[in-house]
Design a protein around this motif. Structure first.
Motif, PDB file in Angstrom:
ATOM      1  N   ALA A  17      41.552  55.445  50.589  1.00 58.80           N
ATOM      2  CA  ALA A  17      40.738  55.143  51.015  1.00 58.80           C
ATOM      3  C   ALA A  17      40.677  53.991  50.917  1.00 58.80           C
ATOM      4  O   ALA A  17      41.025  52.527  50.458  1.00 58.80           O
ATOM      5  CB  ALA A  17      39.623  55.534  50.029  1.00 58.80           C
ATOM      6  N   LYS A  18      40.200  53.040  52.218  1.00 57.95           N
ATOM      7  CA  LYS A  18      39.448  51.521  52.082  1.00 57.95           C
ATOM      8  C   LYS A  18      38.455  51.679  51.088  1.00 57.95           C
ATOM      9  O   LYS A  18      38.014  51.597  50.418  1.00 57.95           O
ATOM     10  CB  LYS A  18      39.146  50.940  53.717  1.00 57.95           C
ATOM     11  N   CYS A  19      38.303  50.237  51.583  1.00 54.62           N
ATOM     12  CA  CYS A  19      37.874  49.465  50.358  1.00 54.62           C
ATOM     13  C   CYS A  19      35.552  49.718  50.869  1.00 54.62           C
ATOM     14  O   CYS A  19      36.122  49.622  52.296  1.00 54.62           O
ATOM     15  CB  CYS A  19      37.267  47.252  50.451  1.00 54.62           C
ATOM     16  N   ALA A  20      35.337  49.484  50.108  1.00 55.91           N
ATOM     17  CA  ALA A  20      33.660  50.201  50.424  1.00 55.91           C
ATOM     18  C   ALA A  20      33.437  49.111  51.789  1.00 55.91           C
ATOM     19  O   ALA A  20      33.951  47.705  51.605  1.00 55.91           O
ATOM     20  CB  ALA A  20      32.856  50.071  50.109  1.00 55.91           C
ATOM     21  N   ARG A  21      31.894  49.089  52.561  1.00 57.19           N
ATOM     22  CA  ARG A  21      31.581  48.139  53.707  1.00 57.19           C
ATOM     23  C   ARG A  21      30.956  47.148  52.381  1.00 57.19           C
ATOM     24  O   ARG A  21      30.238  46.811  52.076  1.00 57.19           O
ATOM     25  CB  ARG A  21      30.884  48.519  54.576  1.00 57.19           C
ATOM     26  N   GLY A  22      31.725  45.754  53.137  1.00 58.70           N
ATOM     27  CA  GLY A  22      30.783  44.369  52.146  1.00 58.70           C
ATOM     28  C   GLY A  22      31.666  44.245  50.846  1.00 58.70           C
ATOM     29  O   GLY A  22      31.758  42.593  50.326  1.00 58.70           O
ATOM     30  N   TRP A  23      33.052  44.041  51.080  1.00 62.80           N
ATOM     31  CA  TRP A  23      34.175  43.598  49.581  1.00 62.80           C
ATOM     32  C   TRP A  23      35.360  44.797  50.209  1.00 62.80           C
ATOM     33  O   TRP A  23      36.018  44.765  51.343  1.00 62.80           O
ATOM     34  CB  TRP A  23      33.961  45.127  48.985  1.00 62.80           C
ATOM     35  N   PHE A  24      36.450  43.153  49.498  1.00 62.43           N
ATOM     36  CA  PHE A  24      37.939  42.916  49.879  1.00 62.43           C
ATOM     37  C   PHE A  24      38.409  42.864  49.252  1.00 62.43           C
ATOM     38  O   PHE A  24      38.193  41.994  48.008  1.00 62.43           O
ATOM     39  CB  PHE A  24      37.927  42.270  51.736  1.00 62.43           C
ATOM     40  N   GLY A  25      39.839  42.096  49.782  1.00 57.86           N
ATOM     41  CA  GLY A  25      41.139  41.649  48.299  1.00 57.86           C
ATOM     42  C   GLY A  25      41.236  42.964  48.021  1.00 57.86           C
ATOM     43  O   GLY A  25      41.161  43.945  48.082  1.00 57.86           O
ATOM     44  N   LEU A  26      42.809  42.126  46.816  1.00 60.69           N
ATOM     45  CA  LEU A  26      42.729  43.083  45.807  1.00 60.69           C
ATOM     46  C   LEU A  26      42.238  44.232  45.330  1.00 60.69           C
ATOM     47  O   LEU A  26      40.791  43.168  44.222  1.00 60.69           O
ATOM     48  CB  LEU A  26      43.715  42.067  45.071  1.00 60.69           C
ATOM     49  N   THR A  27      42.186  45.729  44.990  1.00 54.47           N
ATOM     50  CA  THR A  27      41.322  46.136  44.220  1.00 54.47           C
ATOM     51  C   THR A  27      39.677  45.863  44.712  1.00 54.47           C
ATOM     52  O   THR A  27      39.046  45.695  43.820  1.00 54.47           O
ATOM     53  CB  THR A  27      41.322  46.408  43.085  1.00 54.47           C
ATOM     54  N   CYS A  28      39.133  45.690  46.194  1.00 56.20           N
ATOM     55  CA  CYS A  28      38.530  45.149  46.701  1.00 56.20           C
ATOM     56  C   CYS A  28      36.875  44.497  45.807  1.00 56.20           C
ATOM     57  O   CYS A  28      35.801  45.029  45.599  1.00 56.20           O
ATOM     58  CB  CYS A  28      37.698  46.570  47.084  1.00 56.20           C
TER      59      CYS A  28
ATOM     60  N   TYR B 171      36.319  41.049  46.278  1.00 58.74           N
ATOM     61  CA  TYR B 171      35.126  39.710  46.601  1.00 58.74           C
ATOM     62  C   TYR B 171      34.602  40.436  47.889  1.00 58.74           C
ATOM     63  O   TYR B 171      34.713  41.384  48.477  1.00 58.74           O
ATOM     64  CB  TYR B 171      36.597  39.197  47.535  1.00 58.74           C
ATOM     65  N   GLN B 172      33.152  40.284  47.239  1.00 61.43           N
ATOM     66  CA  GLN B 172      32.172  40.528  48.453  1.00 61.43           C
ATOM     67  C   GLN B 172      33.202  39.636  50.290  1.00 61.43           C
ATOM     68  O   GLN B 172      33.690  38.594  50.171  1.00 61.43           O
ATOM     69  CB  GLN B 172      30.692  39.006  48.089  1.00 61.43           C
TER      70      GLN B 172
ATOM     71  N   SER C 232      35.213  35.704  52.310  1.00 63.96           N
ATOM     72  CA  SER C 232      35.092  35.646  50.951  1.00 63.96           C
ATOM     73  C   SER C 232      33.500  35.184  50.613  1.00 63.96           C
ATOM     74  O   SER C 232      33.092  33.630  50.910  1.00 63.96           O
ATOM     75  CB  SER C 232      35.744  34.756  50.038  1.00 63.96           C
ATOM     76  N   GLY C 233      33.072  35.829  50.215  1.00 62.02           N
ATOM     77  CA  GLY C 233      31.522  35.837  49.235  1.00 62.02           C
ATOM     78  C   GLY C 233      31.389  35.444  48.204  1.00 62.02           C
ATOM     79  O   GLY C 233      30.267  35.355  46.821  1.00 62.02           O
ATOM     80  N   GLY C 234      33.016  35.609  47.152  1.00 57.84           N
ATOM     81  CA  GLY C 234      33.515  35.199  45.877  1.00 57.84           C
ATOM     82  C   GLY C 234      33.051  36.568  45.067  1.00 57.84           C
ATOM     83  O   GLY C 234      32.888  37.669  45.643  1.00 57.84           O
ATOM     84  N   ARG C 235      34.061  36.682  43.684  1.00 55.73           N
ATOM     85  CA  ARG C 235      33.680  37.888  43.118  1.00 55.73           C
ATOM     86  C   ARG C 235      32.852  37.744  41.576  1.00 55.73           C
ATOM     87  O   ARG C 235      32.886  35.915  41.384  1.00 55.73           O
ATOM     88  CB  ARG C 235      35.081  38.366  42.614  1.00 55.73           C
ATOM     89  N   ASN C 236      31.618  38.442  41.466  1.00 56.34           N
ATOM     90  CA  ASN C 236      31.194  38.482  39.817  1.00 56.34           C
ATOM     91  C   ASN C 236      32.405  38.431  38.612  1.00 56.34           C
ATOM     92  O   ASN C 236      32.555  39.131  38.377  1.00 56.34           O
ATOM     93  CB  ASN C 236      29.604  39.168  39.802  1.00 56.34           C
ATOM     94  N   VAL C 237      32.055  36.941  37.931  1.00 56.76           N
ATOM     95  CA  VAL C 237      33.082  36.616  37.689  1.00 56.76           C
ATOM     96  C   VAL C 237      32.260  36.987  35.962  1.00 56.76           C
ATOM     97  O   VAL C 237      32.456  37.085  34.393  1.00 56.76           O
ATOM     98  CB  VAL C 237      33.814  35.747  36.913  1.00 56.76           C
ATOM     99  N   ALA C 238      31.529  36.614  35.820  1.00 58.73           N
ATOM    100  CA  ALA C 238      30.185  37.042  34.929  1.00 58.73           C
ATOM    101  C   ALA C 238      30.137  38.847  34.426  1.00 58.73           C
ATOM    102  O   ALA C 238      29.899  38.978  33.257  1.00 58.73           O
ATOM    103  CB  ALA C 238      29.332  36.749  34.812  1.00 58.73           C
ATOM    104  N   LEU C 239      30.889  39.322  34.936  1.00 62.62           N
ATOM    105  CA  LEU C 239      30.216  41.249  34.741  1.00 62.62           C
ATOM    106  C   LEU C 239      31.559  41.602  33.588  1.00 62.62           C
ATOM    107  O   LEU C 239      32.036  40.875  33.434  1.00 62.62           O
ATOM    108  CB  LEU C 239      31.154  42.117  35.784  1.00 62.62           C
ATOM    109  N   ARG C 240      30.244  41.997  32.973  1.00 61.78           N
ATOM    110  CA  ARG C 240      30.612  42.594  31.521  1.00 61.78           C
ATOM    111  C   ARG C 240      31.126  41.773  30.458  1.00 61.78           C
ATOM    112  O   ARG C 240      32.421  42.246  29.901  1.00 61.78           O
ATOM    113  CB  ARG C 240      31.553  44.473  31.730  1.00 61.78           C
TER     114      ARG C 240
END
Ligand SMILES: *[C@@H]1O[C@H](CO)[C@@H](O)[C@H](O)[C@H]1NC(C)=O
Ligand SMILES: *[C@@H]1O[C@H](CO)[C@@H](O)[C@H](O)[C@H]1NC(C)=O
Length: 298
Positions: A55-66, A68-69, A192-200
């Protein structure tokens, strides 16, 4: 997690240098299940986060384990090519599907809301020479409506045919134009739109109203109707100044803080005139921002 499963978890993990955890919760993976799966159809290995069955990254995501926005494929982005032709090879997240039109000379991306740019990744055709890959210019349209070049441009090659370029843009942008000899050799564009580092991450607040714990603010659910049960809230009649805190598992560089205020019929004005502080590893203040009196809309 009840006590028995906690004990089993520790006894299984203790002798291992690196613990691998399975997540029973669909759509999350990794240690402590703190990472959100962004593969197509939520189809992730629950331990490693790799997309299953190619499977590919879902649309709107990329990078290692998808993680990054991808601002090139979010819904508010429009990608165009000049001369005008189809551009799906560029944004299909397939690095082997490349431009076939030799006269292609520029690519444009336009957003219908301002974005904060930090870096992008371009994948070129195999065996493209370094000189062509380096011959790429980035011009941004600021939200003020004028054009600026990439500031303090830094490019590095992350593979034999992929390049990452960073620009230190201060202003938010609504458009990007890519020109240069390298354009006709492009296969993929990721912005890159960055990744959410606050998650959980670990959170706390001075008091809690009902079930609206501090953790609800970083649970990955941005529903801003308070009655949906995914917002945090301190107790109403508390005589101490309310405070919400977050501690990261490891130090991170934060370049954007996004707060989703509640946006139902009641009480959105409670989140105004607040103070936002960030700290480094030695608990020294990094940023200290005062929100003015306006209600936060996002
Ligand atoms: C998931 O990843 C782990 C760790 O990398 C690996 O051991 C396991 O075989 C993978 N499972 C599947 C179904 O691919
Ligand atoms: C969370 O905040 C409460 C109230 O300020 C405090 O009593 C408690 O010790 C805090 N917990 C942690 C883990 O910091």
């Amino acid at each position: 997690m009840n006590i028995i499963s906690t004990l089993i978890f520790f006894s299984l993990c203790w002798p291992l240098a690196k613990c691998q955890t399975h997540c029973s919760e669909w759509g999350w993976f990794g240690q402590g299940c703190k990472y959100r799966c962004h593969c197509e159809n939520n189809n992730c290995n629950d331990t490693s986060g790799q997309c299953l069955n190619n499977a590919k990254c879902a649309r709107g995501w990329f990078g290692l384990t998808c993680q990054y926005q991808d601002l090139a494929t979010i819904l508010s982005a429009t990608v165009t090519t000049n001369p005008r032709q189809t551009e799906d090879w560029l944004t299909d997240r397939n690095d082997d599907n490349c431009n076939r039109y030799s006269k292609l000379n520029s690519i444009g991306v336009a957003w219908n809301s301002p974005q904060r740019f930090s870096w992008l990744k371009i994948v070129f055709k195999h065996a493209t020479n370094y000189a062509s890959m380096n011959d790429i210019s980035l011009t941004f349209t600021t939200s003020g409506g004028y054009d600026i070049q990439c500031q303090n441009k830094q490019s590095s090659f992350v593979d034999t045919n992929a390049m990452v370029t960073r620009c230190h843009q201060r202003e938010e942008v609504t458009g990007l134009k890519i020109t240069g000899a390298g354009v006709s050799s492009m296969c993929s564009l990721y912005i890159s739109g960055g990744r959410n580092v606050a998650l959980r991450q670990q959170t706390n607040q001075t008091s809690t109203y009902g079930k609206a714990t501090s953790f609800k603010a970083v649970d990955g659910n941005t529903n801003n109707d308070f009655h949906g049960g995914s917002c945090s809230h301190t107790a109403v009649n508390s005589n101490i100044i309310p405070r919400w805190t977050l501690n990261f598992d490891y130090p991170v560089i934060v370049n954007r803080i996004l707060i989703y205020n509640r946006w139902d019929s009641c009480c959105r004005d409670r989140l105004k005139n607040f103070n936002l502080k960030t700290f480094d590893e030695r608990y020294q203040s990094v940023d200290d921002i005062n929100n003015d009196n306006s209600e936060l809309e996002v």
